[in-house]
Design a protein around this motif. Structure first.
Motif, short mmCIF file in Angstrom:
data_model
loop_
_atom_site.label_atom_id
_atom_site.label_comp_id
_atom_site.label_asym_id
_atom_site.label_seq_id
_atom_site.Cartn_x
_atom_site.Cartn_y
_atom_site.Cartn_z
N GLY A 31 0.82 -1.21 0.00
CA GLY A 31 0.00 0.00 0.00
C GLY A 31 0.85 1.25 0.00
O GLY A 31 0.56 2.22 -0.71
N LEU A 32 1.90 1.25 0.79
CA LEU A 32 2.79 2.39 0.86
C LEU A 32 3.52 2.59 -0.47
O LEU A 32 3.63 3.72 -0.96
N ILE A 33 3.99 1.51 -1.07
CA ILE A 33 4.70 1.60 -2.34
C ILE A 33 3.78 2.13 -3.43
O ILE A 33 4.15 3.02 -4.20
N ILE A 34 2.55 1.63 -3.50
CA ILE A 34 1.59 2.08 -4.51
C ILE A 34 1.26 3.56 -4.29
O ILE A 34 1.16 4.34 -5.24
N GLY A 35 1.12 3.97 -3.06
CA GLY A 35 0.85 5.37 -2.75
C GLY A 35 1.98 6.28 -3.19
O GLY A 35 1.74 7.35 -3.76
N ILE A 36 3.20 5.88 -2.94
CA ILE A 36 4.36 6.69 -3.35
C ILE A 36 4.43 6.79 -4.86
O ILE A 36 4.66 7.87 -5.42
N VAL A 37 4.21 5.67 -5.55
CA VAL A 37 4.23 5.69 -7.02
C VAL A 37 3.13 6.60 -7.55
O VAL A 37 3.35 7.37 -8.51
N ALA A 38 1.96 6.58 -6.96
CA ALA A 38 0.86 7.44 -7.40
C ALA A 38 1.20 8.91 -7.21
O ALA A 38 0.95 9.74 -8.09
N VAL A 39 1.79 9.26 -6.07
CA VAL A 39 2.17 10.65 -5.82
C VAL A 39 3.22 11.11 -6.82
O VAL A 39 3.14 12.21 -7.36
N VAL A 40 4.20 10.27 -7.08
CA VAL A 40 5.25 10.62 -8.05
C VAL A 40 4.64 10.82 -9.43
O VAL A 40 5.00 11.75 -10.16
#
Length: 54
Positions: A31-40
């Motif tokens: 979840g954290l990784i997907i969130g970071i990718v989405a923000v980037v």
């Protein structure tokens, strides 16, 4: 004052149980990784849009 002797086998077993509990929770948090990718991705889109306008 007398000290209570500690059983090394008991503390080792407690540590092993602790490690087993930690190993189940370790690993990447998807979840954290997907969130970071989405923000980037959103930031990249905004930068591209601002460059295209200017």
């Amino acid at each position: 004052m007398s000290q209570n002797p500690q059983d090394p086998a008991g503390t080792t077993q407690q540590f092993q149980r602790f490690q087993q509990g930690q190993s189940e929770k370790s690993g990447p948090n998807m979840g954290l990784i997907i969130g970071i990718v989405a923000v980037v991705a959103v930031v990249a889109i905004l930068v591209i849009a601002l460059v295209a306008i200017g």
